[in-house]
Design an enzyme around this catalytic site. Structure first.
Site, PDB file in Angstrom:
ATOM      1  N   HIS A   1      20.741  23.301  28.396  1.00 28.80           N
ATOM      2  CA  HIS A   1      21.555  22.110  28.146  1.00 28.80           C
ATOM      3  C   HIS A   1      22.335  21.694  29.392  1.00 28.80           C
ATOM      4  O   HIS A   1      22.577  20.514  29.610  1.00 28.80           O
ATOM      5  CB  HIS A   1      22.518  22.380  26.984  1.00 28.80           C
TER       6      HIS A   1
ATOM      7  N   SER B   1      25.436  15.150  28.205  1.00 26.55           N
ATOM      8  CA  SER B   1      26.020  15.697  26.987  1.00 26.55           C
ATOM      9  C   SER B   1      26.974  14.696  26.336  1.00 26.55           C
ATOM     10  O   SER B   1      26.551  13.608  25.960  1.00 26.55           O
ATOM     11  CB  SER B   1      26.714  17.030  27.301  1.00 26.55           C
TER      12      SER B   1
END
Length: 375
Positions: free
Chosen positions: A351, A190
């Site tokens: 994610h 991320s």
């Protein structure tokens, strides 16, 4: 090969209207060569962004972002504006020491193989990737270092929070560790993935392999959820009547229903006893105000590097969570412009695939590294 292209050059000027600073644009024809490291560096027609307000960092966000940059502008592919900025690779950026944790196979240093650096995402810390690193240590049998990025974990706090400065922190740490001729492998998830990408683009010769987990080298629209996370965590910190985890979860529930994400967010807080009242309450381990400001300004979703100027040919692995919406096909098409020697793999998960499926991520990373190192 030099490629001369006619394109449009942007001149920017500022004027005040009802106390708002607005940007006016005029254009003229200009040629550039793609062979130059900074396309307009030696072009006498190049115009620096020399407005004093911009130089002081108080100009419009879309011109100056949050940094004291002197940038030049050029119309890019499909009319997009490309920012050419030498500060993106500057060695004089303010940096901080990064806290780290070493994971050694059999508790012994491996002085032969390239070490690995692992970077966490927003609101995370070096503990965020421990599960994945456990599998990586067993399979790769080398030194692995989990870092706390600036304003996270036990690392120092600083008001500036963007990718070039975070990458500069990592470079400082690498040089301080003195790995000699063993170029480290850099892995990030991320926000940490963009830090890893920026690090490689800034200093391609410093690293051997890049592994990016669920992020791509593009600027995206800032998500409303992340500033809200910081805002609601601050609500907990500023309320002396909140003293239990149950109360914390109730505060977070309006903006985040997923229990796993709620628990992750609460890792940024610590319970303590207020000396004045004698009651327990919560304090923040990280500078939530700085991170919230950075999120609102778009620094985390931003990507100031452009592929006309920056490329890295080292082996690069990009992992996508199978149900994540962070890496659409449109975004993934941009990867090769920065990292021509890349591969894209999908691992089952969202994610947060690094936490949800640590073994799946570790297996893909291990296979890629062993193949590229030809062991």
């Amino acid at each position: 090969m030099n490629v001369a292209t006619n394109t449009l050059r942007l001149r920017s000027s500022l004027f005040k209207y009802n106390n708002y600073t607005l940007l006016t644009i005029t254009t003229f024809k200009h040629s550039f060569s793609t062979s130059s490291r900074y396309l307009n560096k030696n072009n006498e027609n190049d115009i620096a962004c020399n407005d004093k307000n911009l130089e002081a960092g108080s100009g419009p966000l879309f011109v100056n972002h949050n940094n004291n940059y002197k940038s030049s502008y050029q119309t890019g592919m499909y009319g997009s504006t490309e920012v050419l900025n030498e500060d993106l690779v500057s060695d004089s950026l303010p940096t901080v020491d990064l806290a780290h944790e070493a994971v050694l196979y059999n508790n012994e240093h491996n002085t032969e193989d390239s070490p690995m650096i692992v970077l966490h995402g927003l609101f995370g810390s070096r503990t965020s990737n421990r599960s994945m690193v456990k599998y990586l240590s067993e399979s790769l049998k080398r030194d692995i270092y989990l870092l706390d990025l600036r304003n996270h974990g036990l690392s120092q706090h600083i008001s500036r929070h963007d990718y070039c400065s975070m990458a500069a922190d990592v470079e400082r740490w690498v040089k301080k560790m003195n790995f000699e001729n063993r170029k480290p492998i850099i892995v990030g998830h991320s926000m940490g993935a963009k830090v890893a990408m920026a690090s490689v683009l800034r200093k391609p010769s410093l690293y051997s392999i890049l592994c990016s987990i669920d992020n791509v080298p593009v600027a995206t629209f800032p998500l409303a959820s992340f500033p809200k996370y910081a805002t609601y965590l601050l609500k907990i910190v500023n309320d002396p009547n909140i003293s239990t985890q149950k109360q914390c979860l109730e505060v977070l529930k309006p903006i985040e229903k997923r229990h796993a994400v709620q628990q992750f967010l609460l890792t940024t807080l610590a319970k303590y006893k207020d000396e004045e009242t004698g009651k327990y309450r919560y304090k923040s381990k990280i500078p939530l105000g700085i991170l919230r400001d950075s999120l609102i300004k778009g620094n985390i979703s931003n990507w100031e590097y452009n592929s006309w100027v920056f490329k890295a040919n080292i082996p690069s692995l990009f992992i996508k969570g199978s149900t994540s919406d962070y890496m659409s096909d449109e975004y993934c098409s941009e990867i090769g412009k920065f990292f021509p020697n890349f591969e894209l793999k999908t691992v089952e998960g969202t994610h947060w695939v690094n936490s949800e499926n640590p073994k799946g991520c570790a297996d893909v990373i291990t296979e890629f590294i062993e193949r590229k190192e030809d062991k």
